[in-house]
Design a protein around this motif. Structure first.
Motif, PDB file in Angstrom:
ATOM      1  N   ASP A 130       0.865  -1.235   0.053  1.00 44.41           N
ATOM      2  CA  ASP A 130       0.032  -0.013   0.032  1.00 44.41           C
ATOM      3  C   ASP A 130       0.934   1.224   0.083  1.00 44.41           C
ATOM      4  N   LEU A 131       2.254   0.971  -0.013  1.00 45.35           N
ATOM      5  CA  LEU A 131       3.247   2.105  -0.026  1.00 45.35           C
ATOM      6  C   LEU A 131       4.519   1.847  -0.810  1.00 45.35           C
ATOM      7  N   ILE A 132       5.059   2.407  -1.912  1.00 44.40           N
ATOM      8  CA  ILE A 132       6.427   1.996  -2.368  1.00 44.40           C
ATOM      9  C   ILE A 132       6.992   3.202  -2.101  1.00 44.40           C
ATOM     10  N   LEU A 133       8.194   3.192  -1.721  1.00 47.24           N
ATOM     11  CA  LEU A 133       9.328   4.427  -1.540  1.00 47.24           C
ATOM     12  C   LEU A 133      10.194   3.989  -2.534  1.00 47.24           C
ATOM     13  N   SER A 134      10.161   5.121  -3.285  1.00 50.51           N
ATOM     14  CA  SER A 134      11.307   5.152  -4.628  1.00 50.51           C
ATOM     15  C   SER A 134      12.322   6.363  -4.466  1.00 50.51           C
ATOM     16  N   ASN A 135      12.818   6.758  -5.308  1.00 59.96           N
ATOM     17  CA  ASN A 135      13.352   8.267  -5.291  1.00 59.96           C
ATOM     18  C   ASN A 135      13.312   8.881  -6.946  1.00 59.96           C
ATOM     19  N   LYS A 136      13.770  10.077  -6.636  1.00 60.07           N
ATOM     20  CA  LYS A 136      13.411  11.105  -7.915  1.00 60.07           C
ATOM     21  C   LYS A 136      14.487  10.671  -8.869  1.00 60.07           C
ATOM     22  N   ARG A 137      15.418   9.887  -8.659  1.00 62.52           N
ATOM     23  CA  ARG A 137      16.582   9.377  -9.666  1.00 62.52           C
ATOM     24  C   ARG A 137      16.184   8.409 -10.531  1.00 62.52           C
ATOM     25  N   GLU A 144       6.155   5.724 -13.162  1.00 60.73           N
ATOM     26  CA  GLU A 144       4.753   5.234 -13.683  1.00 60.73           C
ATOM     27  C   GLU A 144       4.203   3.858 -13.419  1.00 60.73           C
ATOM     28  N   LYS A 145       5.485   3.037 -13.788  1.00 59.70           N
ATOM     29  CA  LYS A 145       4.634   1.422 -13.530  1.00 59.70           C
ATOM     30  C   LYS A 145       4.515   1.369 -11.856  1.00 59.70           C
ATOM     31  N   LEU A 146       5.591   2.002 -11.130  1.00 58.38           N
ATOM     32  CA  LEU A 146       5.422   1.703  -9.681  1.00 58.38           C
ATOM     33  C   LEU A 146       3.964   2.181  -9.010  1.00 58.38           C
ATOM     34  N   THR A 147       3.546   3.528  -9.609  1.00 55.04           N
ATOM     35  CA  THR A 147       2.591   4.188  -9.324  1.00 55.04           C
ATOM     36  C   THR A 147       1.209   3.528  -9.898  1.00 55.04           C
ATOM     37  N   GLY A 148       1.388   2.690 -10.726  1.00 46.86           N
ATOM     38  CA  GLY A 148       0.103   1.880 -11.139  1.00 46.86           C
ATOM     39  C   GLY A 148       0.141   0.677 -10.330  1.00 46.86           C
ATOM     40  N   ILE A 149       1.015   0.331  -9.401  1.00 44.41           N
ATOM     41  CA  ILE A 149       0.710  -0.675  -8.447  1.00 44.41           C
ATOM     42  C   ILE A 149       0.343  -0.201  -7.012  1.00 44.41           C
ATOM     43  N   ALA A 150       0.788   0.926  -6.635  1.00 44.80           N
ATOM     44  CA  ALA A 150       0.566   1.466  -5.225  1.00 44.80           C
ATOM     45  C   ALA A 150       0.691   2.884  -5.170  1.00 44.80           C
ATOM     46  N   ARG A 151       0.367   3.529  -4.331  1.00 42.86           N
ATOM     47  CA  ARG A 151       0.698   5.005  -3.933  1.00 42.86           C
ATOM     48  C   ARG A 151       2.381   4.724  -3.833  1.00 42.86           C
ATOM     49  N   THR A 152       2.975   5.769  -4.760  1.00 46.58           N
ATOM     50  CA  THR A 152       4.444   5.727  -4.538  1.00 46.58           C
ATOM     51  C   THR A 152       4.936   7.154  -4.119  1.00 46.58           C
ATOM     52  N   VAL A 153       5.880   7.154  -2.997  1.00 47.71           N
ATOM     53  CA  VAL A 153       6.386   8.419  -2.458  1.00 47.71           C
ATOM     54  C   VAL A 153       7.807   8.472  -2.892  1.00 47.71           C
ATOM     55  N   GLN A 154       8.460   9.597  -3.426  1.00 43.26           N
ATOM     56  CA  GLN A 154       9.764   9.636  -3.905  1.00 43.26           C
ATOM     57  C   GLN A 154      10.544  10.668  -3.006  1.00 43.26           C
ATOM     58  N   THR A 155      11.623   9.791  -2.662  1.00 43.51           N
ATOM     59  CA  THR A 155      12.533  10.797  -1.691  1.00 43.51           C
ATOM     60  C   THR A 155      13.692  11.558  -2.776  1.00 43.51           C
ATOM     61  N   ASN A 156      14.555  12.074  -2.232  1.00 42.67           N
ATOM     62  CA  ASN A 156      15.387  12.921  -3.081  1.00 42.67           C
ATOM     63  C   ASN A 156      16.653  11.842  -3.620  1.00 42.67           C
ATOM     64  N   GLY A 157      17.093  11.031  -3.009  1.00 40.42           N
ATOM     65  CA  GLY A 157      18.240  10.391  -3.182  1.00 40.42           C
ATOM     66  C   GLY A 157      19.643  11.009  -3.092  1.00 40.42           C
ATOM     67  N   GLY A 158      20.579  10.361  -2.893  1.00 37.07           N
ATOM     68  CA  GLY A 158      21.819  11.044  -2.655  1.00 37.07           C
ATOM     69  C   GLY A 158      22.378  11.245  -1.188  1.00 37.07           C
ATOM     70  N   SER A 159      23.644  11.228  -0.873  1.00 36.03           N
ATOM     71  CA  SER A 159      23.892  11.179   0.362  1.00 36.03           C
ATOM     72  C   SER A 159      23.430  12.676   1.175  1.00 36.03           C
ATOM     73  N   LYS A 167      12.765  13.067   6.492  1.00 38.56           N
ATOM     74  CA  LYS A 167      11.382  13.888   6.853  1.00 38.56           C
ATOM     75  C   LYS A 167      10.371  13.371   5.841  1.00 38.56           C
ATOM     76  N   ILE A 168      10.855  12.986   4.718  1.00 38.27           N
ATOM     77  CA  ILE A 168       9.483  12.556   3.535  1.00 38.27           C
ATOM     78  C   ILE A 168       9.276  11.013   3.992  1.00 38.27           C
ATOM     79  N   VAL A 169      10.153  10.210   4.463  1.00 35.91           N
ATOM     80  CA  VAL A 169       9.504   8.953   4.691  1.00 35.91           C
ATOM     81  C   VAL A 169       8.688   9.197   6.204  1.00 35.91           C
ATOM     82  N   ALA A 170       9.299   9.854   7.157  1.00 34.37           N
ATOM     83  CA  ALA A 170       8.470  10.093   8.230  1.00 34.37           C
ATOM     84  C   ALA A 170       6.915  10.570   7.940  1.00 34.37           C
TER      85      ALA A 170
END
Length: 318
Positions: A130-137, A144-159, A167-170
């Motif tokens: 019911d949630l997929i964590l991806s990133n903007k990279r 697009e495929k991930l959002t077709g499976i479930a709500r997808t929240v993107q983090t920035n990525g990178g150290s 903060k985004i994940v929380a």
């Protein structure tokens, strides 16, 4: 059969539980190194739900940075996409994460769904997230495929983005306050250690990658941790247009600093036999230390930052 990730026991992740498994540091010694102030309590780990208000209960994390933050917030993902690492076993969960959380959570219940940049979408969908964590990279087509499976929240990525990504994940779990407490706890201990040390010092970061050597600038997670603790980088390592640059044996002088932290897996260990390396004052005087490549150079999370901070405290107290 799909295994639902679950905590092994219903216990909050406190400062002791988060850092008790750090390699080479006993729990008592580590807490002493962190000062006498009381850390804010991290969230209690529910059996399956992300929060008491019915937040996401089946989460797929597409990087180990996401995994770090999930576990720190009391959430065990049902699925994980991994990156290939010379320091990571076939399950894709780095040792430092196992050391921090392995006695508290059933990490074996997490299903590997492929590589970070090319997860197996059938496996992802099969976990019914019911949630997929991806990133903007990530590739736009993959997103697009991930959002077709479930709500997808993107983090920035990178150290350099690990604090913002926590903060985004929380917030995705409805645990914004818990995320703020975790970050404030880490930053407070870094500042306190820096204040106790008094005189700042410089430190270098270098690692091997295949047949290459890389030295790191200010965007590296370990660089940010050192800065948070009042340390500085040598002039040659103040660059920020990239996380790292390649380094030849002839350029070893660029690593000159009060302290050197390095990771040379595999055959790249030959670097430490080079005459120019041995001539570095930090090396000659015993202030160069081999570190775990995963938290120091490959992952981006407050859990990795906490491990780097603990290592710095241990090594720099000698």
């Amino acid at each position: 059969m799909v295994h639902v990730g679950r905590p092994r026991e219903r216990v909050g992740i406190t400062r002791r539980s988060l850092f008790g498994g750090v390699a080479g540091v006993g729990a008592t010694a580590l807490l002493a190194a962190c000062g006498t102030s009381t850390a804010p309590s991290a969230p209690s780990a529910g059996s399956r739900s992300a929060d008491a208000g019915g937040g996401p209960s089946r989460v797929v994390a597409l990087s180990t940075g996401h995994l770090d933050h999930c576990l720190a917030l009391g959430i065990v993902p049902v699925g994980l996409a991994v990156a290939v690492s010379e320091a990571t076993d076939s399950r894709g969960i780095p040792d430092y994460i196992k050391q921090a959380f392995g006695d508290r959570y059933d990490l074996d219940s997490i299903q590997v769904v492929g590589q970070r940049m090319s997860p197996d979408l059938e496996k992802v969908a099969g976990l019914k997230p019911d949630l997929i964590l991806s990133n903007k990279r990530a590739d736009k087509g993959l997103t697009e495929k991930l959002t077709g499976i479930a709500r997808t929240v993107q983090t920035n990525g990178g150290s350099e983005q690990f604090k913002a990504d926590l903060k985004i994940v929380a917030e995705a779990f409805g645990k914004a306050a818990d995320g703020e407490r975790l970050l404030a706890d880490y930053e407070g201990r870094a500042r306190a250690w820096g204040a106790r040390r008094g005189t700042p010092g410089t430190f270098s970061l270098v690692r091997g990658k295949g047949d290459q050597y890389l030295y790191f600038g200010t965007r590296a997670l370990a660089s940010i941790v050192g800065t948070d603790a009042g340390l500085t980088r040598p002039a040659a390592q103040q660059f920020d247009e990239a996380a790292s640059r390649t380094l030849s044996l002839e350029q070893v002088g660029l690593l000159d600093a009060d302290w050197v932290f390095y990771s040379f897996p595999g055959n790249s260990g030959d670097f430490t036999e080079a005459p120019l390396w041995k001539k570095l004052p930090a090396v000659a005087e015993g202030r160069a230390f081999r570190v775990d490549v995963d938290p120091w150079f490959l992952n981006a999370s407050t859990v990795a930052a906490d491990r780097v901070l603990a290592d710095m405290q241990r090594f720099m107290s000698t």
